[in-house]
Design a protein around this motif. Structure first.
Motif, short mmCIF file in Angstrom:
data_model
loop_
_atom_site.label_atom_id
_atom_site.label_comp_id
_atom_site.label_asym_id
_atom_site.label_seq_id
_atom_site.Cartn_x
_atom_site.Cartn_y
_atom_site.Cartn_z
N GLU A 102 16.71 -10.71 3.02
CA GLU A 102 16.80 -12.14 2.79
C GLU A 102 18.27 -12.52 2.61
O GLU A 102 18.98 -11.91 1.80
CB GLU A 102 16.01 -12.53 1.54
CG GLU A 102 14.53 -12.21 1.62
CD GLU A 102 13.83 -12.50 0.31
OE1 GLU A 102 13.80 -13.68 -0.10
OE2 GLU A 102 13.33 -11.55 -0.31
N PHE A 103 18.72 -13.51 3.36
CA PHE A 103 20.10 -13.98 3.26
C PHE A 103 20.09 -15.28 2.47
O PHE A 103 19.75 -16.34 2.98
CB PHE A 103 20.68 -14.14 4.67
CG PHE A 103 20.75 -12.84 5.41
CD1 PHE A 103 21.89 -12.04 5.34
CD2 PHE A 103 19.67 -12.38 6.15
CE1 PHE A 103 21.94 -10.82 6.00
CE2 PHE A 103 19.71 -11.17 6.83
CZ PHE A 103 20.86 -10.39 6.75
N LEU A 104 20.46 -15.17 1.21
CA LEU A 104 20.20 -16.24 0.25
C LEU A 104 21.36 -17.19 0.01
O LEU A 104 21.15 -18.28 -0.52
CB LEU A 104 19.78 -15.62 -1.10
CG LEU A 104 18.58 -14.66 -1.06
CD1 LEU A 104 18.38 -14.02 -2.43
CD2 LEU A 104 17.33 -15.40 -0.63
N TRP A 105 22.59 -16.80 0.39
CA TRP A 105 23.75 -17.58 0.00
C TRP A 105 24.58 -18.00 1.21
O TRP A 105 25.02 -17.17 2.00
CB TRP A 105 24.62 -16.75 -0.95
CG TRP A 105 23.86 -16.35 -2.18
CD1 TRP A 105 23.55 -17.12 -3.25
CD2 TRP A 105 23.30 -15.05 -2.45
NE1 TRP A 105 22.83 -16.40 -4.18
CE2 TRP A 105 22.66 -15.13 -3.71
CE3 TRP A 105 23.29 -13.85 -1.76
CZ2 TRP A 105 22.01 -14.04 -4.27
CZ3 TRP A 105 22.64 -12.76 -2.31
CH2 TRP A 105 22.01 -12.86 -3.56
N LYS A 106 24.81 -19.29 1.32
CA LYS A 106 25.62 -19.82 2.42
C LYS A 106 27.07 -19.37 2.31
O LYS A 106 27.75 -19.21 3.33
CB LYS A 106 25.55 -21.35 2.43
CG LYS A 106 24.20 -21.91 2.83
CD LYS A 106 24.23 -23.43 2.88
CE LYS A 106 22.88 -23.98 3.32
NZ LYS A 106 22.88 -25.47 3.37
N THR A 107 27.56 -19.17 1.10
CA THR A 107 28.95 -18.78 0.93
C THR A 107 29.20 -17.33 1.31
O THR A 107 30.33 -16.94 1.59
CB THR A 107 29.40 -19.00 -0.53
OG1 THR A 107 28.50 -18.30 -1.41
CG2 THR A 107 29.42 -20.48 -0.87
N THR A 108 28.14 -16.50 1.30
CA THR A 108 28.27 -15.10 1.73
C THR A 108 27.13 -14.80 2.71
O THR A 108 26.17 -14.11 2.37
CB THR A 108 28.20 -14.14 0.52
OG1 THR A 108 27.00 -14.41 -0.23
CG2 THR A 108 29.42 -14.30 -0.37
N PRO A 109 27.25 -15.31 3.94
CA PRO A 109 26.14 -15.20 4.90
C PRO A 109 25.82 -13.78 5.34
O PRO A 109 24.75 -13.53 5.87
CB PRO A 109 26.64 -16.04 6.09
CG PRO A 109 28.12 -16.03 5.97
CD PRO A 109 28.41 -16.02 4.50
N GLY A 110 26.73 -12.84 5.09
CA GLY A 110 26.46 -11.45 5.49
C GLY A 110 25.74 -10.63 4.45
O GLY A 110 25.45 -9.46 4.67
N THR A 111 25.44 -11.23 3.29
CA THR A 111 24.78 -10.50 2.21
C THR A 111 23.27 -10.63 2.35
O THR A 111 22.71 -11.71 2.21
CB THR A 111 25.22 -11.04 0.83
OG1 THR A 111 26.63 -10.87 0.69
CG2 THR A 111 24.50 -10.30 -0.29
#
Length: 225
Positions: free
Chosen positions: A124-133
């Motif tokens: 699940e990619f939950l954060w727009k500021t860290t899209p690769g996480t």
């Protein structure tokens, strides 16, 4: 990171679609010459068998490589227009000839595929500021057991630089102490270092070794009967 690396960093080419788009196979690579920006510029784009994208952009008026395109702090209006037109060309190729992948590096994607096969659990990619996480969590308990993210290598390996992806894995406190004595295993980055370790997904450890660690981490997320 180059313009090409940034646009294609989480994508894999479909070589049949590249041929349909107009790329010509040359030995072990596919090549395309394309005019853009009112036919004032020409891009020569090469994609190798591993999906790596390289390109040279020529200013046809001077018949020379347009080097200002590669200067990040060059904010001139005309250069900016050329850069946007070039990026749009690359994005069109990406959207028509490439498929999305979860991560940048091969081992990261293999580990994600193994987890999906074993636990039917996609990242699940939950954060727009860290899209690769991408976070893996047990859908029943919502507890995390793994995160894969990209960082600069010097965050966990001093005096070394370069973009890498790491796996953050939760273990028992005893196992954390034991594993940290092994080569290629590091304290958990941005996590509780008593319970989390970090592994660089650069083939230093085998897929099987990493999956063994993930299995222990996943066991902590299972609902107790």
């Amino acid at each position: 990171m180059t313009i090409e690396e940034n646009i294609f960093k989480r994508y894999l080419p479909d070589f049949k679609k590249l041929k349909d788009y107009g790329f010509i196979k040359n030995n072990d690579a596919f090549k395309l010459e394309k005019l853009f920006k009112d036919n004032m510029f020409k891009a020569i784009i090469t994609i190798n068998s591993k999906g790596s994208v390289k390109a040279i952009v020529y200013d046809l008026e001077n018949n020379d490589e347009f080097l200002p395109l590669r200067v990040e702090n060059n904010q001139g209006k005309f250069v900016g227009e050329v850069r946007v037109a070039y990026e749009n060309l690359l994005k069109n190729i990406r959207d028509n000839c490439f498929s999305k992948k979860y991560y940048i590096f091969p081992q990261s994607n293999r580990i994600a595929d193994l987890i999906i096969q074993k636990y039917a659990n996609a990242p699940e990619f939950l954060w727009k500021t860290t899209p690769g996480t991408g976070v893996f969590r047990n859908p029943e308990t919502k507890k995390w057991y793994l995160a894969i993210l990209d960082i600069d290598r010097n965050k966990i390996q001093k005096n070394k630089t370069g973009l890498v992806e790491i796996a953050l894995i939760k273990l028992s406190r005893e196992n954390v102490e034991k594993r940290l004595k092994q080569e290629h295993i590091y304290p958990g980055w941005h996590m509780n270092k008593k319970h989390w370790i970090a592994v660089i997904l650069d083939e230093s450890l085998s897929d099987n070794e990493i999956m063994e660690l993930i299995e222990e981490s996943h066991s902590f997320t299972i609902k107790k009967s």
